[in-house]
Design an enzyme around this catalytic site. Structure first.
Site, PDB file in Angstrom:
ATOM      1  N   PRO A 303       0.938  -1.023   0.041  1.00 55.30           N
ATOM      2  CA  PRO A 303       0.030   0.028   0.117  1.00 55.30           C
ATOM      3  C   PRO A 303       0.951   1.308   0.144  1.00 55.30           C
ATOM      4  O   PRO A 303       1.823   1.258   0.710  1.00 55.30           O
ATOM      5  CB  PRO A 303      -0.860  -0.076   1.319  1.00 55.30           C
ATOM      6  CG  PRO A 303       0.012  -0.969   2.083  1.00 55.30           C
ATOM      7  CD  PRO A 303       0.758  -2.203   1.261  1.00 55.30           C
ATOM      8  N   LEU A 304       0.501   2.188  -0.866  1.00 57.78           N
ATOM      9  CA  LEU A 304       1.466   3.169  -1.099  1.00 57.78           C
ATOM     10  C   LEU A 304       0.570   4.710  -0.891  1.00 57.78           C
ATOM     11  O   LEU A 304      -0.295   4.833  -1.870  1.00 57.78           O
ATOM     12  CB  LEU A 304       2.224   3.225  -2.442  1.00 57.78           C
ATOM     13  CG  LEU A 304       3.050   2.007  -2.526  1.00 57.78           C
ATOM     14  CD1 LEU A 304       3.401   1.768  -4.004  1.00 57.78           C
ATOM     15  CD2 LEU A 304       4.297   2.061  -1.684  1.00 57.78           C
ATOM     16  N   THR A 305       1.150   5.525  -0.469  1.00 59.03           N
ATOM     17  CA  THR A 305       0.465   6.732  -0.202  1.00 59.03           C
ATOM     18  C   THR A 305       0.719   7.529  -1.460  1.00 59.03           C
ATOM     19  O   THR A 305       1.778   7.691  -2.005  1.00 59.03           O
ATOM     20  CB  THR A 305       0.975   7.512   0.910  1.00 59.03           C
ATOM     21  OG1 THR A 305       0.847   6.807   2.042  1.00 59.03           O
ATOM     22  CG2 THR A 305       0.093   9.069   1.095  1.00 59.03           C
ATOM     23  N   GLN A 357      -6.187  -0.897   3.179  1.00 57.82           N
ATOM     24  CA  GLN A 357      -5.548  -0.688   4.401  1.00 57.82           C
ATOM     25  C   GLN A 357      -5.961   0.498   5.264  1.00 57.82           C
ATOM     26  O   GLN A 357      -6.474   1.773   4.739  1.00 57.82           O
ATOM     27  CB  GLN A 357      -4.022  -0.299   4.038  1.00 57.82           C
ATOM     28  CG  GLN A 357      -3.151  -0.176   5.359  1.00 57.82           C
ATOM     29  CD  GLN A 357      -1.743   0.090   5.228  1.00 57.82           C
ATOM     30  OE1 GLN A 357      -1.439   1.278   4.683  1.00 57.82           O
ATOM     31  NE2 GLN A 357      -0.771  -0.831   5.228  1.00 57.82           N
ATOM     32  N   CYS A 392       3.281   3.028   9.659  1.00 57.11           N
ATOM     33  CA  CYS A 392       3.397   4.436   8.939  1.00 57.11           C
ATOM     34  C   CYS A 392       4.308   5.293  10.317  1.00 57.11           C
ATOM     35  O   CYS A 392       3.832   5.512  11.231  1.00 57.11           O
ATOM     36  CB  CYS A 392       2.053   5.014   8.864  1.00 57.11           C
ATOM     37  SG  CYS A 392       2.215   6.738   8.327  1.00 57.11           S
ATOM     38  N   LYS A 432       0.476  -4.925   8.981  1.00 56.75           N
ATOM     39  CA  LYS A 432       1.804  -4.489   8.380  1.00 56.75           C
ATOM     40  C   LYS A 432       2.648  -3.730   9.449  1.00 56.75           C
ATOM     41  O   LYS A 432       2.211  -2.792   9.969  1.00 56.75           O
ATOM     42  CB  LYS A 432       1.683  -3.400   7.185  1.00 56.75           C
ATOM     43  CG  LYS A 432       2.975  -3.317   6.517  1.00 56.75           C
ATOM     44  CD  LYS A 432       2.829  -2.495   5.030  1.00 56.75           C
ATOM     45  CE  LYS A 432       4.042  -2.217   4.356  1.00 56.75           C
ATOM     46  NZ  LYS A 432       5.140  -1.497   5.026  1.00 56.75           N
ATOM     47  N   GLY A 508      11.509  -4.226   2.285  1.00 55.72           N
ATOM     48  CA  GLY A 508      12.729  -3.524   2.480  1.00 55.72           C
ATOM     49  C   GLY A 508      13.945  -3.722   1.541  1.00 55.72           C
ATOM     50  O   GLY A 508      14.705  -4.640   1.426  1.00 55.72           O
ATOM     51  N   ARG A 532       9.074   0.822  -2.474  1.00 58.16           N
ATOM     52  CA  ARG A 532       9.849   1.772  -3.346  1.00 58.16           C
ATOM     53  C   ARG A 532      10.027   1.160  -4.661  1.00 58.16           C
ATOM     54  O   ARG A 532      10.384   1.859  -5.843  1.00 58.16           O
ATOM     55  CB  ARG A 532      10.941   2.242  -2.702  1.00 58.16           C
ATOM     56  CG  ARG A 532      10.767   3.258  -1.264  1.00 58.16           C
ATOM     57  CD  ARG A 532      12.081   3.700  -0.789  1.00 58.16           C
ATOM     58  NE  ARG A 532      12.833   2.608  -0.273  1.00 58.16           N
ATOM     59  CZ  ARG A 532      14.277   2.801  -0.085  1.00 58.16           C
ATOM     60  NH1 ARG A 532      14.539   4.018  -0.211  1.00 58.16           N
ATOM     61  NH2 ARG A 532      14.746   1.847   0.498  1.00 58.16           N
TER      62      ARG A 532
END
Length: 664
Positions: A303-305, A357, A392, A432, A508, A532
């Site tokens: 999940p990516l903002t 999420q 987060c 997460k 990671g 990323r």
């Protein structure tokens, strides 16, 4: 082999402009939007990027350097609309029920006369080979068989026909492809639309929460019993301290028995057992009855903002992502009926396994949010899992007790998971995590062993672990040895209690197929969640699936950008507002993708996500353009498919250094 400073991407000598590495991207402040300066080595005023000016090499002032570093905070993106607007119903070829009382314009001809010329969506071949086509393609019409934006569509000629009905100009009508429309209803229609009526009930606090209400009563009763027991313990200690005789046998036996019950069955564990209370609307589902997540060997997009919206997830799915999760939404915003928050749960049919999420600080917000999700989206098969964000690191979330703050609040987290499991029925709850809050104080292992199933566990369906603490953010490499330690601890507990294994994903620094498969083999995880790495190179999922490092060409990369533009238009809209919303999010995606160093330029493979790129030249002009860290170039790329950006459109990058022009 080139002699490069440590931590610099090993670019071959023939592609190097300078061996000096650029400033590292600021993933802490701007979530990876990039902190690099121009690869040309000069800014808009001719100053060297390392802080020196012209021939005299004078040091850049401290104020100037500070102005060019850090995050562009409080970014605002104004909506761009048509100068002369028109009623949406009239634009769609329908009848407006408000008639003359409608506050919008109903006169179609003046609107069309003032409307800017149609845009085109050229193919990559047309762009690069110089060939031109007069054919206009509307991505919305292509996918759905009709364009819901009608005459407002910026690609209108793709679905417009003129019929001769006796008047001089004839009449205009919108084309509908019934066959494509029927097919799209199954294969292309987004799901998880939570309507205005539900949002209104939430805003006015009239939405019913029977499961949550019953669960909160259980928590309150358990807390009350625990307080009574603590008070009785305190009274007994005071009696003994004052030298008074112990209570009579019956009273002492009663108190000790009550204490023993509390010790054997804590308030949290008590809630795991099936309840027979008449106030509970349904018999809660036990952990063993939950839908099992068979995710071993599957690829998982984190999940990516901001960038992890539906169009970007579709792009990743097209490259091979098996599991996708929506952007983090705040439980309090869901419960207040926020239209923006509820838009985050939308799912495209191509997303084979999809989750939502949520971030929250306590059961009182997380459990009712789960109940709404189950009732509004679960029945239509729109959600496969609900993930709790326990990782987060940003202050805005952490200081409310949400995100990584839950790592230090296991009691609240456990109660929230148990309650959410009740509210969600067969839909699993996943979590997460980060390794901990502070350096040197890893806490994930204890949380993970408590989180897995069994009568005394919390009953999570999957765990993903980011190998850094909150304090570390992105300043160090992920600690994969600790991830393995946590996996081993969970597997040991599962073996001891004969529990079904829960999938565990590491997270990671994964940036290549080689790193992915090495992590699975060495550290015992069921897969690696890509964050990323997927932002910088969305095709990482193809590499993982095909177990290869893909030297993707600039033409192939541009084709992916074109896909993302198409997906954006079908989601955000093909009218003026939708085109420019698509442009904004396309630029956000390019603010990550420019950081990719083509592996054909590297002396050593695979590339590393934390290697700093030196100044380099690509193998062609397009590769140079795609590597530009200047936000003006990202807008230029968007114009290839979305037409010229209007004067009112301004893209403010997350990081200040991306705001300056490249020179040379």
């Amino acid at each position: 082999m080139s002699v490069l400073p440590p931590g610099t991407a090993p670019v071959k000598a023939e592609y190097l402009i300078s061996i000096d590495p650029l400033a590292p991207p600021d993933d802490d402040a701007a979530e990876g939007s990039g902190g690099q300066s121009s690869r040309s080595g000069r800014d808009a005023n001719g100053r060297d990027q390392e802080g020196w000016t012209g021939p005299g090499k004078k040091k850049r002032s401290r104020e100037d350097k500070k102005a060019r570093q850090g995050q562009n905070k409080n970014r605002h993106f104004q909506k761009v609309r048509d100068e002369l607007d028109i009623c949406f119903k009239i634009a769609a070829g329908a009848v407006c029920e408000f008639g003359a009382d409608c506050k919008f314009n109903h006169d179609l001809q003046p609107y069309l006369a003032a409307k800017p010329p149609d845009l085109r969506m050229p193919s990559v071949a047309e762009l690069l080979d110089g060939s031109e086509s007069t054919l206009t393609i509307c991505p919305v019409f292509q996918e759905f068989g009709e364009c819901r934006y009608g005459f407002k569509c910026r690609y209108l000629s793709a679905h417009l026909q003129k019929t001769h009905s006796g008047d001089e100009n004839g009449s205009l009508s919108l084309i509908v492809d019934e066959g494509r429309k029927a097919h799209a209803a199954i294969s292309a229609k987004e799901v998880n639309y939570v309507g205005a009526e539900t949002q209104k009930l939430l805003r006015t606090k009239k939405y019913p929460f029977p499961i949550t209400d019953a669960y909160i009563r259980e928590l309150q009763e358990a807390d009350k019993k625990e307080q009574e027991t603590d008070a009785e313990r305190k009274r007994l200690k005071e009696v003994e301290a004052n030298g008074n005789p112990a209570p009579v046998a019956d009273e002492a036996q009663q108190i000790n028995g009550h204490v023993a019950v509390i010790q054997q069955r804590t308030a949290t564990d008590a809630l795991l057992a099936p309840q027979a209370d008449a106030d509970i609307p349904d018999v809660p589902m036990r952990f063993t009855e939950k839908k099992r997540l068979d995710w071993k060997g599957k690829t998982y997009l984190a999940p990516l903002t901001t960038v992890g919206n539906l169009p970007f997830r579709r792009l990743c799915v097209s490259y091979g992502a098996d599991i996708t999760c929506g952007e983090m939404g705040l439980a309090t915003s869901f419960l207040s009926g926020s239209k923006e928050e509820w838009s985050l749960v939308r799912r495209h049919p191509s997303e084979r396994t999809f989750g939502v999420q949520i971030a929250g600080s306590k059961p009182h917000t997380l459990v009712p949010t789960a109940e709404v999700l189950a009732r509004e989206c679960g029945s239509q098969g729109g959600i496969d899992f609900v993930d709790i964000n326990c990782g987060c690191p940003i202050d805005l979330v952490f200081k409310t007790g949400s995100g990584s703050a839950l790592l230090d609040a296991p009691a609240k987290l456990g109660k929230a998971i148990i309650g959410m499991n009740k509210a969600l029925g067969e839909i699993p709850v996943t979590i997460k995590l980060r390794t901990g809050v502070k350096d040197g104080k890893n806490t994930a292992e204890k949380l993970m062993t408590r989180a897995v199933g069994g009568e005394k566990g919390w009953g999570v369906g999957c765990i993903s672990l980011h190998g850094r603490t909150r304090q570390q953010r992105y300043t160090r490499l992920a600690d994969w040895d600790y991830i393995k330690q946590c996996v081993d601890a969970v597997r040991a507990r599962e073996a001891d209690e004969d529990l079904p294994p829960v999938p565990i994903f590491g997270n990671g620094d994964c940036f290549s197929s080689q790193e992915y498969h090495s992590a699975v083999e060495r550290y015992g995880v069921d897969g690696v969640m890509a964050g990323r790495g997927a932002l910088i190179k969305p095709w990482i999922f193809t590499e993982i699936k095909e177990r290869r490092e893909w030297d993707i060409s600039s033409r192939e990369r541009l084709d992916g950008i074109r896909k993302l533009a198409e997906f954006g238009l079908t989601h955000f809209g093909s009218d003026t507002s939708g085109v420019n919303t698509t442009r904004r999010y396309l630029c956000e995606a390019l603010s990550f993708q420019y950081r990719y160093v083509p592996i054909g330029l590297l002396e050593v493979l695979p590339g590393k996500i934390n290697d700093r790129a030196p100044r380099f030249r690509g193998r062609d002009e397009l590769e140079n353009l795609l590597a530009s860290p200047n936000s003006a170039d990202w807008v230029k790329i968007s114009e290839m498919f979305l037409g010229p950006a209007p004067e009112a459109f301004v893209f403010v990058p997350k990081h200040k250094s991306n705001s300056y022009e490249s020179q040379g």
